[in-house]
Design an enzyme around this catalytic site. Structure first.
Site, PDB file in Angstrom:
ATOM      1  N   ASP A  14      62.141  54.656  63.655  1.00  0.00           N
ATOM      2  CA  ASP A  14      60.961  54.217  62.890  1.00  0.00           C
ATOM      3  C   ASP A  14      59.857  53.871  63.881  1.00  0.00           C
ATOM      4  O   ASP A  14      60.112  53.688  65.075  1.00  0.00           O
ATOM      5  CB  ASP A  14      61.307  52.981  62.039  1.00  0.00           C
ATOM      6  CG  ASP A  14      60.105  52.501  61.229  1.00  0.00           C
ATOM      7  OD1 ASP A  14      59.401  53.346  60.646  1.00  0.00           O
ATOM      8  OD2 ASP A  14      59.849  51.277  61.203  1.00  0.00           O
ATOM      9  N   SER A  15      58.640  53.753  63.364  1.00  0.00           N
ATOM     10  CA  SER A  15      57.537  53.330  64.221  1.00  0.00           C
ATOM     11  C   SER A  15      57.726  51.887  64.683  1.00  0.00           C
ATOM     12  O   SER A  15      57.081  51.457  65.626  1.00  0.00           O
ATOM     13  CB  SER A  15      56.220  53.463  63.457  1.00  0.00           C
ATOM     14  OG  SER A  15      56.310  52.723  62.253  1.00  0.00           O
ATOM     15  N   CYS A  77      60.914  56.308  59.096  1.00  0.00           N
ATOM     16  CA  CYS A  77      59.473  56.086  58.939  1.00  0.00           C
ATOM     17  C   CYS A  77      58.887  57.097  57.944  1.00  0.00           C
ATOM     18  O   CYS A  77      59.007  58.310  58.140  1.00  0.00           O
ATOM     19  CB  CYS A  77      58.816  56.253  60.301  1.00  0.00           C
ATOM     20  SG  CYS A  77      57.047  56.054  60.294  1.00  0.00           S
ATOM     21  N   GLU A 156      54.797  42.612  58.949  1.00  0.00           N
ATOM     22  CA  GLU A 156      55.024  42.407  60.381  1.00  0.00           C
ATOM     23  C   GLU A 156      54.928  40.926  60.758  1.00  0.00           C
ATOM     24  O   GLU A 156      55.497  40.487  61.744  1.00  0.00           O
ATOM     25  CB  GLU A 156      53.993  43.194  61.203  1.00  0.00           C
ATOM     26  CG  GLU A 156      54.207  44.686  61.205  1.00  0.00           C
ATOM     27  CD  GLU A 156      55.320  45.113  62.153  1.00  0.00           C
ATOM     28  OE1 GLU A 156      55.469  44.486  63.206  1.00  0.00           O
ATOM     29  OE2 GLU A 156      56.038  46.058  61.807  1.00  0.00           O
ATOM     30  N   CYS A 189      56.715  53.178  51.917  1.00  0.00           N
ATOM     31  CA  CYS A 189      56.546  52.736  53.301  1.00  0.00           C
ATOM     32  C   CYS A 189      57.708  51.813  53.636  1.00  0.00           C
ATOM     33  O   CYS A 189      58.131  51.022  52.784  1.00  0.00           O
ATOM     34  CB  CYS A 189      55.211  51.993  53.434  1.00  0.00           C
ATOM     35  SG  CYS A 189      54.966  51.231  55.043  1.00  0.00           S
ATOM     36  N   HIS A 191      57.907  49.140  55.181  1.00  0.00           N
ATOM     37  CA  HIS A 191      57.665  47.708  55.118  1.00  0.00           C
ATOM     38  C   HIS A 191      57.601  47.145  53.697  1.00  0.00           C
ATOM     39  O   HIS A 191      57.686  45.944  53.506  1.00  0.00           O
ATOM     40  CB  HIS A 191      56.341  47.372  55.799  1.00  0.00           C
ATOM     41  CG  HIS A 191      56.359  47.529  57.278  1.00  0.00           C
ATOM     42  ND1 HIS A 191      56.677  48.712  57.894  1.00  0.00           N
ATOM     43  CD2 HIS A 191      56.100  46.637  58.267  1.00  0.00           C
ATOM     44  CE1 HIS A 191      56.601  48.541  59.204  1.00  0.00           C
ATOM     45  NE2 HIS A 191      56.249  47.301  59.454  1.00  0.00           N
TER      46      HIS A 191
HETATM   47  N1  DGL Z   1      56.970  52.920  59.322  1.00  0.00           N
HETATM   48  C1  DGL Z   1      55.691  53.230  58.694  1.00  0.00           C
HETATM   49  C2  DGL Z   1      55.933  53.982  57.386  1.00  0.00           C
HETATM   50  O1  DGL Z   1      56.964  53.877  56.755  1.00  0.00           O
HETATM   51  C3  DGL Z   1      54.880  51.977  58.419  1.00  0.00           C
HETATM   52  C4  DGL Z   1      54.342  51.300  59.645  1.00  0.00           C
HETATM   53  C5  DGL Z   1      53.372  52.165  60.442  1.00  0.00           C
HETATM   54  O2  DGL Z   1      52.231  52.379  59.981  1.00  0.00           O
HETATM   55  O3  DGL Z   1      53.759  52.586  61.516  1.00  0.00           O
HETATM   56  O4  DGL Z   1      55.068  54.719  56.966  1.00  0.00           O
END
Ligand code: DGL
Length: 266
Positions: A14-15, A77, A156, A189, A191
């Site tokens: 993931d990011s 992600c 976050e 997403c 999050h």
């Molecule tokens: N992990 C990203 C997503 O699910 C969200 C956070 C980001 O913007 O990197 O799209």
């Protein structure tokens, strides 16, 4: 001794730390498997970046996990799944590379009685249109998609309740879900599952709210050979801020993270 492929860990990328919501579902669904989770925290957020940049970052992160030895790669992600899944699949073939967009669309389509779905996601995911296409492929009639970037920042910060959270979530969710009269709200997403309770409160107890985590775990289970011995270990890697990863990550994962290894992808 060479480890049999079935006993290699499943790589999850993931990011940042949001993908731990997907890892949590994977751990629950596949308790005998080992996982190696990489959060590219140095380069978060991906959701505001161009498709070219996200693809480059995603290929980098995936290559790191592949070099460590994995039997499948889960792109937790949504932004990377939307923009880079095809490139990742061709770069690492025959490794199974599983994204979260199709499973998320499937989860929403299953419960969309009138065939209309509202999606909130990052700017890049909405711009790419991957959820819109996947939902239409699943037979959904109408899709309304809206970026909700501030929710990434709130998550976050470890904030999931409170007045400010409620006001921001309401601003994103009420018009898209109510004005569009969508049957289902899809949290597109990593999050956003932490705001499920607030969304439910705002939209009412009957509102259907889904995310990709459980259907992704089921898709992974159907594509990997089971480990021969129950290991169930998870290794955590991050490209920056390992202490923050441990602290905020425990909130996303719902359990304590003891050790996070710092890695450099360049
Ligand atoms: N992990 C990203 C997503 O699910 C969200 C956070 C980001 O913007 O990197 O799209």
């Amino acid at each position: 001794m060479v480890t049999p492929v079935a006993d290699l860990p499943i790589g999850v990328f993931d990011s940042g730390i949001g993908g731990l919501t997907v890892l949590r579902a994977l751990q629950a669904h596949l308790p005998r498997e080992s996982f190696i989770y990489l959060g590219d925290t140095a380069r978060l957020p991906y959701g505001t970046k161009s498709a070219e940049t996200v693809r480059r970052y995603a290929l980098n992160a995936a290559a790191h996990l592949v070099a460590r030895g994995i039997k499948a790669l889960v792109v937790a992600c949504n932004t990377a799944s939307a923009t880079a899944l095809d490139q990742l699949q061709s770069a690492f073939r025959p490794l199974p590379v599983i994204g979260v967009i199709e499973p998320g669309a499937l989860a929403a389509a299953r419960v969309a009685r009138q065939g209309s779905v509202a999606v909130i996601a990052t700017e890049a995911t909405v711009r790419d249109g991957a959820y819109q296409r996947a939902l239409l492929r699943q037979g959904v009639r109408q899709v309304f998609a809206r970026p909700a970037p501030l929710l990434v920042t709130l998550a976050e910060e470890g904030r999931e309740h409170g007045d400010l959270v409620r006001r921001i979530v309401a601003d994103y969710v009420l018009d898209i879900a109510t004005m569009s009269r969508a049957d289902v709200l899809l949290l597109g997403c990593t999050h956003f599952p932490v705001f499920r309770a607030v969304c439910q409160e705002l939209l009412g107890a009957d509102a259907m709210i889904v995310d990709s985590a459980t259907t992704t775990a089921a898709s992974v289970a159907s594509q990997v050979s089971p480990a021969s011995a129950a290991d169930g270990r998870t290794t955590y890697l991050a490209t920056d801020g390992v202490d923050r990863f441990r602290r905020v990550g425990s909130f996303f994962l719902g359990r304590t993270i003891d050790t996070v290894e710092l890695v450099d992808l360049v």
